[in-house]
Each structure stands twice: as C-alpha cells, then as structure tokens.
Design a protein around this motif. Structure first.
Motif: not given
Length: 658
Positions: A243-267
């Motif tokens: 649960d991120t403290p921001l407003g919009e999860v824009r994209g998700i990708v992963s590697s073998d060990r990590l998950v990357f979330l690109a998140v924007n503030p709620d404008s």
C-alpha cells in the motif's frame, strides 16, 4: 558556492605544481577552479544542462547513451501503449482518435489498423498470433486477427480499459475503471468478474509468476494487490502486496528478486508537493530501496540491459535505475512526455506524447554526443586559464571540449561563440562561462567516460570593503558618575568580496593638522586599544587602511575609511571661587575641553547631593552654581565634586566656622 554539482575551490598556482587549499603568503597570484563532478543536484537543475546522446548519472561517469533513431512521427497526440507480435510488428495504441497502428520494423511501413475517431487506446496486447486492444471511454475490447482483419471481442460495460495481460488457459485478463473491476475473458467471449478493488481504477497488471501470481495496481489510493490463482478455485485469492502512500500506481515490472512500482501522487487530492516515486520491493512486499523522481509524472517502466528505464513528463526525460537505485538520465527527448515502452530482441521502444513519436534504442552506444554544463557565474569579470578533465578514453573513442563566455546570465547573441579548448581556454574574459564536452566513439561497444572537469579562472581582484569603523566614547551615564575611560576601543568590520586575507594599518590625525601619525602597521585583528593618556587633549581623527596584500602581493588593492572627529580629554575640570555667603554656597566649574557633566555637594561628610547650574542646563565648559545649605554652629566642612563630559573629576573643600 554550489551550482548543480559544481563547486568552487581556491588554489595557488606556482611553477612546480598544484597545491589545493594552501595559503602561501609568498605567492602573489590566486586563481579559482570551477569543478564538475556529477551528483544528485544534477537532476533538480537538469534544465540548466543541454545534452544529446549522453548518459548523465547522479554519481559516476558521463558516457555516451545507447544509440537511438526515430521510427515514426504520428499526427495523433499520444502513444499510450506499444506491443510487439510474433512477426516483429509493432502495434501502437494512440489517442485521442483511438487509432491503432501497425509498424513493420523490417520495411518501416506504418499503417492504421483501426480507428474509432475519438477516445484513447490505453492497452494493447500481442498474444497467440492475435493482437488485443481496448478502447476508452467505450470500454470495448477488439482483436486483430492474423489476416489483418479487426473484430469486436467483448464490451465490458465499463468506461476504461487500462491494461490487458494473458490469463491462465488462453484467457484474457482486463483491468478497468471507473468501478475498479478486474475481468477474465474466455475464448468463447464469456466475461467473468474476478475482483473488485476499493479504488475506482485498476490501472496496471503484471504477472509476478505466470498464471499463478498477478499484481494489480490501483488509483486513487496507490495500492498494489496480489491475486493468487489456483486450479482448485475459480476465483483468485486476493491480498495486499503493498500500500503506497501516493495516489496512482502507473506501472509494475519485476526481476528475479525485485518488484518495481512506478507511482504518482494523486493530482486531484495531493497538495503536499509530493513527487513520483519508484519503489523496489522484494517478493514479500518489503521495500529494499526507493527513488524519488524529480519530474512531475512517471509512466510505466521497462527492464532493459540490466537497468530499469522510466519514462517521465513533463520534460521528456528517460531515467535509468540500477539494481541499487542509482539514477541517471538515460535520454532526453524533445517531446514533453515519454509514456509507452516495450522491449523486444534487445531493443527498447518508447512512445511519446504531445506530439506522438516513436523511438528505438539499441544496446550499442551512440557514435557521438555532447553535454554542456550550466552557466557558471564568476561573480566578476575573469580571465580563463586551462581546462582539465579526468576520464577513461579507450582507443577508438575521443573527448573534446568547447567553451564560451559572456556578461549576461543566459547565453545570447552577445556571448562569444563556442571555441575549441586545447588545454587553455580561448574564450574572452567575462563574468559568465560555460563548457561543453563532446564524446565520440568508432565502435558501438565502446564509450569514453568523463568523471570530472576543472575550469580554472582568474577573477578580477576587488578591493575590500570597510563596513564599520568605530571609536568608543564614554557613556554619558558613566561620565556623570566620574568613570573616565582614557583607553578607547577601536573596532571595525571589513569584508573582502574575493575572500582574500587582509592586513590593516591605523593612522591618527590631530586637528587641525595634515600629518597622519602611524598608530599600528601590519594589524591583523579587527580591533585596537588606543590609550589616550599619551596624547594631548584635543580633537582627533582615525584612518583605517585595509589591503588584500597577503594574497595579492604587488597587485593588491586597498581601501580606507576615516572616522568623524572624536575628543581626547584627560584633564579634570577646575572648581573656582568656592565661597559661602550666609547659608548660600557659590562656585564656578571650568573645563578646558569638555562641557561640565555633573556636580555634587556634601556637608560635613554627609551624602553627596546633585546640584544644577544657575541656568538649569549642563551644556557649557563653564557653569555657575548657587546652593543653599543649613550650616550648623561650629566648624562646617563643605566639599564640592565635579565631572566633565569625559568622566574626569575634581574635588575642592572649604571650611567655615559658625
């Protein structure tokens, strides 16, 4: 001084070598150096740079960026999504005409496959020799068949189709809004509701484990859900992944060990000035690191060449992040938004917005590129010396430099033109200067790496400024008490705009007169005690001379300041004509230099009583006094005490018989 990763140091230049930060009084000339080493402030002031085909890190070496070329320039406003089919064709979902394009990479042929005339295509998916795409705000999903024909697949009844991914058993999973619903679409066109999120939109989908664990990002709220699929259950088991403290999860990708979330503030609701964030979490949802993006918006990231690439708006920058979260500018496009991305066969494709353009980046380095640093302010006109740099330049690569200068903060037509730097900088003396580094390579597998640039300059010397020069005088309250202060404190404040070391001389002038007397030479402190007891009474002036000779030698500049006249009076007043007539005591107080400051009288060793002059005001060098006393029979002792305005005192006694 610090400007966008640039720092200023003072160094001494001598024939035999370089000594950083050492003050050597024998050296007559000082120079400054403007040094560039990349750091995090590069990103916050990126508008001050100009780069092309340059990889610019927050820490590390500047090098050539991967080579790129432009594949398509569309009349549409935005490329929202990119997919690659099994034949290597690119499909571009665009807006605001809801047009789907197919680009044949081999021959460069671009043609529209579908258009609705209005709306957006946010989601495109190539799967099983077909291409699926969703239109918004109609909420419909279409399919492009292998023969090129387009057919309507289903209408979800929602407004927005945000993301499409393959599902278990040849199904299609669809993320929608504004009701936060996730659907599964079967080959027979059946539509099944899998999950309804508390948020209005499920914005992005990503398989953490194919057909088993699906991550779904939402907005508003910025929550990522984990959906676990099992043959034993028709519906997935849902839990919160993060649960991120921001407003919009824009994209998700992963590697073998990590998950990357690109998140924007709620404008719409966030007025705190928050910035977008890229989170790196392990597969249990625990944060390993996070990176705050300096741009206004992040879009869906992709993994390419061991890096995470993140497109942003509104300056058209693509950032790269390594496995530890270290950031760099990967590319800077002319278009303000870099929105869509896809990777295929060691090539990454980016689509932009306003206008819509398609770019391709390969794994090899560009053959050339340049970076120009911010304009540097020398504060005053300066002469420029050599330009040094530290770099790794493999055989087959090259780095060259140019410089230009001017007297306005922003380069304009009055600045000098770019001139090649061959050791020494040829640009004309000026207040502002800028350098540009050009990087070249004859091999796509090699790049030069620039670590540091040092630009030496000699600023025009500026004279020190005397802000304050004061000579203490006795306080009136102290003088009335008779507290003389023959030792005067001389204090001053002097600043040198070039931070040079200073030395001072103090001179004294009796008035009237023209010959200044030397009080102190080679004074290094900003205070001096003047003992006036060695001086005749009278009026004097002080002159302070400040010079930057310790650092500037024969080229030193000086400045001076003279005080207003001040009085030296160490002679006490004289009490005259003290006499008694009846019960009245009369006397005169005279001072040769100062007004009378106070007078008191005491009878028979009693308390001192203050006495006012006959005219009621103590303002003259001579004052007359008349005071009535009650004399007792017998012998009476009368004492008079007087002080001048400098605190000098005298006393006189008179014995009277009754």
């Amino acid at each position: 001084m610090n400007q966008s990763g640039f720092s200023k140091r003072i160094i001494s230049l001598s024939g035999g070598g370089l000594f950083i930060g050492l003050v050597a009084l024998v050296l007559p000339v000082w120079a400054a150096v403007w040094s560039f080493v990349p750091n995090e402030s590069v990103f916050t002031t990126i508008d001050k740079f100009e780069i092309k085909n340059i990889y610019l890190p927050a820490a590390g070496s500047i090098r050539l960026a991967p080579g790129s070329d432009s594949l398509a320039a569309l009349e549409d406003a935005v490329i929202w999504s990119i997919a690659v089919d099994g034949r290597g064709n690119l499909y571009l979902g665009t807006g605001n005409q809801s047009t789907l394009y197919r680009l044949n990479i081999r021959n460069g042929k671009l043609q529209p496959v579908f258009t609705r005339g209005e709306g957006e295509i946010f989601a495109v998916l190539a799967m099983d020799n077909a291409v699926y795409f969703g239109t918004s705000p109609s909420g419909a999903i279409f399919r492009v068949l292998p023969n090129g024909e387009t057919e309507s697949l289903v209408n979800t009844g929602e407004s927005y189709i945000h993301s499409l991914v393959p599902g278990p058993g040849n199904t299609l999973i669809c993320a929608t809004g504004p009701n936060g619903r996730l659907y599964r679409i079967y080959p027979d066109r059946r539509v099944e509701l899998l999950f309804t999120a508390p948020a209005a939109h499920i914005t992005t989908l990503h398989w953490l484990s194919p057909d088993r664990e699906l991550l779904a990002g939402t907005a508003p709220g910025g929550t990522v859900y984990r959906l676990e699929f099992s043959p034993a259950s028709a519906l997935p088991r849902v839990s919160v992944f993060y649960d991120t403290p921001l407003g919009e999860v824009r994209g998700i990708v992963s590697s073998d060990r990590l998950v990357f979330l690109a998140v924007n503030p709620d404008s719409e609701s966030d007025d705190s000035g928050s910035k977008p964030v890229v989170y790196a979490l392990n597969r249990d949802g625990i944060i390993k690191w996070q990176w705050q993006c300096p741009e206004s918006t992040v879009f869906g990231p992709v993994r390419f060449g061991g890096q995470l690439l993140v497109g942003t708006g509104s300056r058209g920058l693509i950032y790269s992040l390594d496995s530890l979260g270290n950031a760099a500018v990967f590319s800077w496009r002319n278009e303000p938004q870099v929105i869509a991305a896809a990777v295929h066969n060691r090539t990454v494709y980016f689509g932009t917005g306003n206008p819509a353009r398609l770019y391709r980046f390969t794994g090899g380095y560009a053959d050339s590129g340049y970076v120009s640093g911010p304009v540097f302010d020398c504060q005053v006109p300066a002469r420029f010396g050599r330009l040094d740099f530290r770099a790794r330049v493999p055989e087959g690569t090259e780095i060259s430099f140019d410089s230009r200068s001017g007297n306005s903060e922003k380069p304009d037509t009055l600045w000098s033109s770019w001139q090649p730097v061959h050791g020494k900088i040829a640009s004309a003396p000026a207040r502002f200067v800028q350098w540009r580094a050009r990087l070249y390579s004859r091999f796509s597998s090699l790049t030069p790496e620039l670590e540091r640039v040092d630009l030496y300059y000699q600023p025009v010397n500026r004279a020190p400024a005397i802000n304050r020069l004061e000579v203490s005088t006795p306080l009136e309250s102290e003088a009335r008490r008779g507290n003389a202060q023959p030792k005067r404190q001389v204090s001053f404040d002097v600043q040198d705009p070039d931070s040079d070391s200073l030395i001072y001389q103090l001179y004294l002038l009796p008035e009237p007169g023209t010959n200044w007397l030397v009080l102190k030479e080679a004074l290094t402190e900003t205070r001096y005690e003047l003992d006036t007891r060695t001086l005749p009474d009278g009026w004097y002036r002080l002159r302070l001379v400040a010079t930057d000779q310790p650092d500037r030698g024969p080229a030193a500049l000086r400045t001076e300041k003279i005080t207003p006249p001040f009085l030296v009076d160490n002679t006490p007043p004289v009490i005259r004509e003290l006499k008694v007539t009846g019960n009245r005591v009369r006397w005169i107080v005279v001072d040769s230099s100062s007004p009378v400051g106070a007078c008191r009288i005491a009878l028979n060793a009693g308390n001192w009583e203050p006495v006012e002059p006959e005219d009621g005001v103590l303002d003259e060098n001579e004052e007359r006094f008349d005071f009535q006393l009650e004399l007792k029979p017998g012998i009476n002792t009368i004492a008079v005490w007087a002080a001048d305005a400098q605190g000098n005192t005298s006393t006189r006694q008179l014995t009277v018989s009754r």
